[in-house]
Design a protein around this motif. Structure first.
Motif, PDB file in Angstrom:
ATOM      1  N   ARG A   1       0.828  -1.204   0.000  1.00 40.36           N
ATOM      2  CA  ARG A   1       0.000   0.000   0.000  1.00 40.36           C
ATOM      3  C   ARG A   1       0.868   1.263   0.000  1.00 40.36           C
ATOM      4  O   ARG A   1       0.605   2.212  -0.737  1.00 40.36           O
ATOM      5  N   GLU A   2       1.918   1.290   0.846  1.00 35.53           N
ATOM      6  CA  GLU A   2       2.796   2.457   0.905  1.00 35.53           C
ATOM      7  C   GLU A   2       3.515   2.687  -0.421  1.00 35.53           C
ATOM      8  O   GLU A   2       3.681   3.830  -0.868  1.00 35.53           O
ATOM      9  N   LEU A   3       3.960   1.586  -1.052  1.00 35.10           N
ATOM     10  CA  LEU A   3       4.643   1.712  -2.334  1.00 35.10           C
ATOM     11  C   LEU A   3       3.711   2.262  -3.407  1.00 35.10           C
ATOM     12  O   LEU A   3       4.126   3.054  -4.258  1.00 35.10           O
ATOM     13  N   ALA A   4       2.429   1.870  -3.343  1.00 40.16           N
ATOM     14  CA  ALA A   4       1.467   2.388  -4.313  1.00 40.16           C
ATOM     15  C   ALA A   4       1.255   3.887  -4.119  1.00 40.16           C
ATOM     16  O   ALA A   4       1.164   4.656  -5.086  1.00 40.16           O
ATOM     17  N   VAL A   5       1.196   4.334  -2.841  1.00 44.59           N
ATOM     18  CA  VAL A   5       1.047   5.763  -2.562  1.00 44.59           C
ATOM     19  C   VAL A   5       2.258   6.539  -3.073  1.00 44.59           C
ATOM     20  O   VAL A   5       2.124   7.603  -3.693  1.00 44.59           O
ATOM     21  N   LEU A   6       3.454   6.004  -2.830  1.00 42.92           N
ATOM     22  CA  LEU A   6       4.671   6.671  -3.287  1.00 42.92           C
ATOM     23  C   LEU A   6       4.722   6.762  -4.808  1.00 42.92           C
ATOM     24  O   LEU A   6       5.106   7.791  -5.368  1.00 42.92           O
ATOM     25  N   ARG A   7       4.318   5.669  -5.474  1.00 40.54           N
ATOM     26  CA  ARG A   7       4.291   5.705  -6.942  1.00 40.54           C
ATOM     27  C   ARG A   7       3.321   6.766  -7.434  1.00 40.54           C
ATOM     28  O   ARG A   7       3.604   7.479  -8.401  1.00 40.54           O
ATOM     29  N   GLY A   8       2.168   6.896  -6.757  1.00 39.01           N
ATOM     30  CA  GLY A   8       1.208   7.921  -7.155  1.00 39.01           C
ATOM     31  C   GLY A   8       1.749   9.317  -6.954  1.00 39.01           C
ATOM     32  O   GLY A   8       1.561  10.205  -7.793  1.00 39.01           O
ATOM     33  N   ARG A   9       2.452   9.529  -5.845  1.00 41.94           N
ATOM     34  CA  ARG A   9       3.024  10.847  -5.586  1.00 41.94           C
ATOM     35  C   ARG A   9       4.107  11.188  -6.603  1.00 41.94           C
ATOM     36  O   ARG A   9       4.200  12.332  -7.064  1.00 41.94           O
ATOM     37  N   VAL A  10       4.939  10.224  -6.911  1.00 40.11           N
ATOM     38  CA  VAL A  10       5.992  10.463  -7.899  1.00 40.11           C
ATOM     39  C   VAL A  10       5.388  10.808  -9.254  1.00 40.11           C
ATOM     40  O   VAL A  10       5.836  11.733  -9.938  1.00 40.11           O
ATOM     41  N   ASP A  11       4.340  10.059  -9.650  1.00 45.97           N
ATOM     42  CA  ASP A  11       3.682  10.360 -10.925  1.00 45.97           C
ATOM     43  C   ASP A  11       3.089  11.768 -10.910  1.00 45.97           C
ATOM     44  O   ASP A  11       3.166  12.507 -11.906  1.00 45.97           O
ATOM     45  N   GLY A  12       2.485  12.157  -9.749  1.00 39.76           N
ATOM     46  CA  GLY A  12       1.915  13.496  -9.650  1.00 39.76           C
ATOM     47  C   GLY A  12       2.971  14.582  -9.717  1.00 39.76           C
ATOM     48  O   GLY A  12       2.783  15.611 -10.374  1.00 39.76           O
ATOM     49  N   LEU A  13       4.110  14.350  -9.041  1.00 40.22           N
ATOM     50  CA  LEU A  13       5.196  15.325  -9.083  1.00 40.22           C
ATOM     51  C   LEU A  13       5.759  15.464 -10.488  1.00 40.22           C
ATOM     52  O   LEU A  13       6.067  16.563 -10.941  1.00 40.22           O
ATOM     53  N   GLU A  14       5.907  14.353 -11.178  1.00 37.37           N
ATOM     54  CA  GLU A  14       6.400  14.413 -12.554  1.00 37.37           C
ATOM     55  C   GLU A  14       5.459  15.214 -13.437  1.00 37.37           C
ATOM     56  O   GLU A  14       5.897  15.999 -14.284  1.00 37.37           O
ATOM     57  N   ALA A  15       4.144  15.034 -13.230  1.00 34.03           N
ATOM     58  CA  ALA A  15       3.180  15.783 -14.027  1.00 34.03           C
ATOM     59  C   ALA A  15       3.247  17.274 -13.714  1.00 34.03           C
ATOM     60  O   ALA A  15       3.199  18.119 -14.616  1.00 34.03           O
TER      61      ALA A  15
END
Length: 536
Positions: A116-130
């Motif tokens: 679950r934590e890894l999924a949240v981090l992946r989402g944050r990274v994708d958002g930051l990249e955008a």
């Protein structure tokens, strides 16, 4: 398969695929049966025949201590110089595969546990990249940052005491209550080419015309707000200069639109003012200024900790007529101002002493008509200022603020003295020789609600203390303000404020109709306003 796994398996796999590296007669079957069956070594020091000078010492050490997949012979030797048999390669490969399988299973368990934590981090990274991609696509400059602020001011005032003489030929400023709504818009452009320098450009526009808050009412610039600006709704370049460091301690400024107090090594006050006269611990003899061409330098001791005091020394010069061909810079007609300041303190307190030499026509700050060259509105809207040939001013300022916010306020205080060289006599009172000023400002951070600010200041703008003819001036006056800044959000604040000036004309109060009624000695100005500030 990960890269490090491939690197581990590569030599073993090559050994299995390669031809036999030794003759059958060279193979000790008994020794091979024990190779790799002994307990794995945990340190390279367990091998008696491996020395730190060996060319593969470090690689072998990593395989043993990091991955634990190297075994030796029962007699405690590694035999690094002998040929590798297919049996030995198989033993090495088996040991490494066991270790790799162990690591892989452990990583799988960790990934499952923190899925679950890894999924949240992946989402944050994708958002930051955008967001980074969006910023890169919309930014207007790679070197410049834009900061904006809009100030709305609605309010008015009234004159107190004897107001019988406050009617001009046009009927304006007759002492009746008036309400105005004004604005000031500021755009700051911060440009850096090296990360340490700054090209500062300020654009401003505003519509503070002839009213109480603009400094063009009966009481002159003593009621001028710090946010007052009149440009006729036209955006103008308000400030423009370049500053850069030399080494760790020196800083230089140069620009065609700058004021003296921007070029100092430490601020003389931390009080946040409503009236401009309370700016910098007293916008009077030393720190009163006009935007002009100028240059300056400051030196400051190296930073040695938050609570370690540091010295600073500054010197600068501006010339109000520096753009004019018939006056220029550094002449008797430059309307120049030289300012020098020494400071000592930390981020919690500071002491400053400053000196200014002021040429005729340069700004000496705010005060009474006798104490400073203050604009006074009289019949026919004629500006009157008490002139001087030159002036020397000194100022002592100090401030302190608590490290822990609470009901203890920050304190800023200032005192100044200005000595005039004057050959002019105005208002029939004699030549002006000296004036003084002082102020005290208090700020309560996080007052009542976190993020809000309560402020109060009191003082005397410049008032005449010595004149020719042996007369004793009675030029005393007082000014005070009270406000509460309410933070609606990080970008919006609303600030109701009141201020009062007692005898702003000083000794001239009541001498004629221009100064509060004939014979009266009780004239004052009361103002109230609400300022809304938007930052973007």
């Amino acid at each position: 398969m990960k890269l490090f796994q491939k690197l581990l398996l590569a030599p073993a796999a090559l050994g299995l695929l390669a031809p036999v590296a030794a003759n059958a007669s060279d193979v000790n079957i008994a020794g091979l049966s024990q190779y790799g069956t002994e307990e794995q070594v945990t340190s390279i020091t367990q091998f008696s025949d491996v020395q730190p000078t060996d060319w593969a010492y470090q690689a072998l050490s990593n395989l043993i201590e990091r991955y634990g997949c190297v075994a030796g012979y029962p007699n405690g030797t590694y035999r690094g110089n002998r040929a590798m048999t297919r049996y030995e390669a198989a033993a090495l490969l088996n040991a490494c595969l066991d270790r790799v399988t162990e690591v892989t299973d452990e990583l799988k368990r960790l990934m499952k546990e923190f899925e679950r934590e890894l999924a949240v981090l992946r989402g944050r990274v994708d958002g930051l990249e955008a967001r980074v991609g969006e910023l890169e696509a919309t930014k207007f400059s790679t070197t410049t940052k834009l900061r904006g602020k809009a100030d709305f001011v609605i309010g008015g005032g009234a004159y107190t005491g004897d107001t019988s003489g406050l009617t001009t030929s046009s009927g304006a400023y007759n002492g009746q209550d008036t309400v105005t709504f004004n604005y000031r818009l500021t755009l700051n452009l911060d440009t850096s080419f090296t990360g340490k320098d700054l090209l500062y450009t300020r654009l401003r526009t505003g519509n503070f015309g002839k009213n109480l808050f603009s400094g063009k009412g009966y009481t002159g610039n003593q009621t001028m707000l710090d946010v007052a600006k009149e440009t006729g709704n036209v955006v103008k370049v308000d400030k423009l200069w370049y500053q850069f460091p030399v080494g760790n301690n020196l800083k230089f400024w140069v620009g065609p639109l700058i004021e003296n107090y921007y070029m100092v090594g430490s601020t003389p006050s931390v009080y946040r003012q409503i009236l401009k006269q309370f700016k910098l611990g007293g916008y009077y003899g030393v720190y009163g200024a006009s935007t002009a061409p100028g240059a300056g330098v400051s030196w400051k001791q190296s930073y040695k900790g938050r609570n370690t005091p540091r010295f600073s020394v500054s010197a600068n010069y501006t010339a109000k007529n520096g753009t004019k061909g018939d006056s220029g810079i550094g002449t008797a007609d430059s309307k120049g101002k030289f300012l020098a300041q020494a400071g000592y303190g930390t981020s919690s307190w500071n002491l400053t002493a400053a000196y200014a030499y002021i040429q005729k026509g340069a700004t000496v700050g705010y005060g009474t008509p006798l104490g400073a060259n203050t604009t006074v509105v009289s019949s026919g809207d004629v500006s009157v200022s008490r002139g001087f040939d030159s002036a020397n001013a000194v100022a002592l300022n100090a401030w302190w603020r608590p490290q822990n916010r609470g009901w203890i306020p920050s304190v800023s205080a200032g005192w100044g003295l200005t000595a005039f060289e004057s050959s002019e006599t105005e208002f029939s009172t004699g030549e002006k020789f000296q004036s003084q000023d002082w102020m005290i400002g208090l700020n309560w951070a996080d007052a009542f609600i976190e993020g809000n600010l309560l402020g109060f200041a009191i003082g005397q703008p410049q008032f005449e203390t010595v004149r020719s003819g042996g007369t004793t001036p009675e030029d005393g006056n007082y000014a005070m303000e009270l406000y509460y800044q309410f933070a609606v959000s990080d970008n919006v604040t609303v600030t109701p404020a009141v201020f009062y000036l007692s005898r702003p004309f000083g000794e001239l109060t009541g001498t004629n109709d221009t100064y509060g009624g004939t014979g009266a000695n009780s004239f004052g100005t009361l103002g109230a306003l609400v300022k809304t500030t938007f930052k973007f």
